[in-house]
Write an enzyme that holds these catalytic residues in place. Sequence first.
Site, short mmCIF file in Angstrom:
data_model
loop_
_atom_site.label_atom_id
_atom_site.label_comp_id
_atom_site.label_asym_id
_atom_site.label_seq_id
_atom_site.Cartn_x
_atom_site.Cartn_y
_atom_site.Cartn_z
N ASP A 137 26.68 -41.09 23.67
CA ASP A 137 24.87 -40.82 23.67
C ASP A 137 24.80 -39.15 24.50
OD1 ASP A 137 25.08 -42.49 21.75
OD2 ASP A 137 23.56 -43.12 22.27
N ASP A 139 21.62 -38.44 27.00
CA ASP A 139 19.88 -39.62 27.36
C ASP A 139 19.46 -38.18 28.29
OD1 ASP A 139 20.40 -41.79 26.03
OD2 ASP A 139 21.16 -42.65 27.82
#
Lengths: 208, 98
Positions: A137, A139
């Site tokens: 991911d 962030d």
Amino acid sequence: MELSAHDLLKIKAAEDLQTDTPLPDWAIKSLKLAPYVVVRRADTKNGLIPVGIRGSQRGQRIAAWVQAENVTEVITPYRLTNPDCWKVNYDKNPPEAVYSLKQLISVFEKTALNWGPTGSTAFELASGVKTLKDSSDLDLVIQVPNPLSQKDAQALLKKLRKLATVQLDVQLLTPVGGVSLAEFVGAETVLVKTKSGPLLSKISELWI
Amino acid sequence: MESFSFKYPATKNISQRAHIGVVGSGDLEILISPSEIDQTEFVIRTASDGFKQTWKAVFDRFTALNDFKAVITINDFGATPGVVSLRLAQVIEIANQN
């Protein structure tokens, strides 16, 4: 030294960290590979900075404390939007999270917002140790000292999602604490992460 | 990734389905649905392995104060027990709004 949650700190050695229980093997290994810790959202304890150690596996996190004099470098998320500050060189193919980060620079250039990567992407860019996978991911944190409308937040999220090729996890840093952008755009009440723990707040009360 | 479920006896109805929370690190999503069966059933899927007893402690506390016939499905991304309790309180409030 003014530090905030998500800042990465370079330390000299694992021995400089104080913990409630002895460090597990994965933490010692991880610190040997890259002696960096991340500032936690907590108050200082007897002048000690609250930090977290992360391992290569999900869920490998441990809390620790470090003295300011044992910190040799501070890397804020906001510095890491500048590729000149990265300690890692990618040839043509950076991991998807880094590619996405570069794509998002143009969106934020048109705003006055202070923003930057956190989590595994920040860790790789700041330490130079390549741990990102293409499935990682991205962030991000965005400082929002002044009220943000849900409409503007929705427009921003849409632009970010359009350009990113990975899952985005964006946190708004409001005066009360950290709020997920994804939740903020569609809820009246949101979860806020503060130094004294999580709480629920109406979005209208985030900037009072 | 770990999955498990817990069941507790229950008697009261909730007004409606509700969904809260976000897919993001340190947080979780909760979906609550009314149930015909006299129980609260928690169905958990969590990214952090090895915390089944911690979950049980949170639900023991929750069901001691809340008595609802419902299925509560949780998709967890490493939320702390404090975040879980807050999110449960939040979803119950929405599920009981008229």
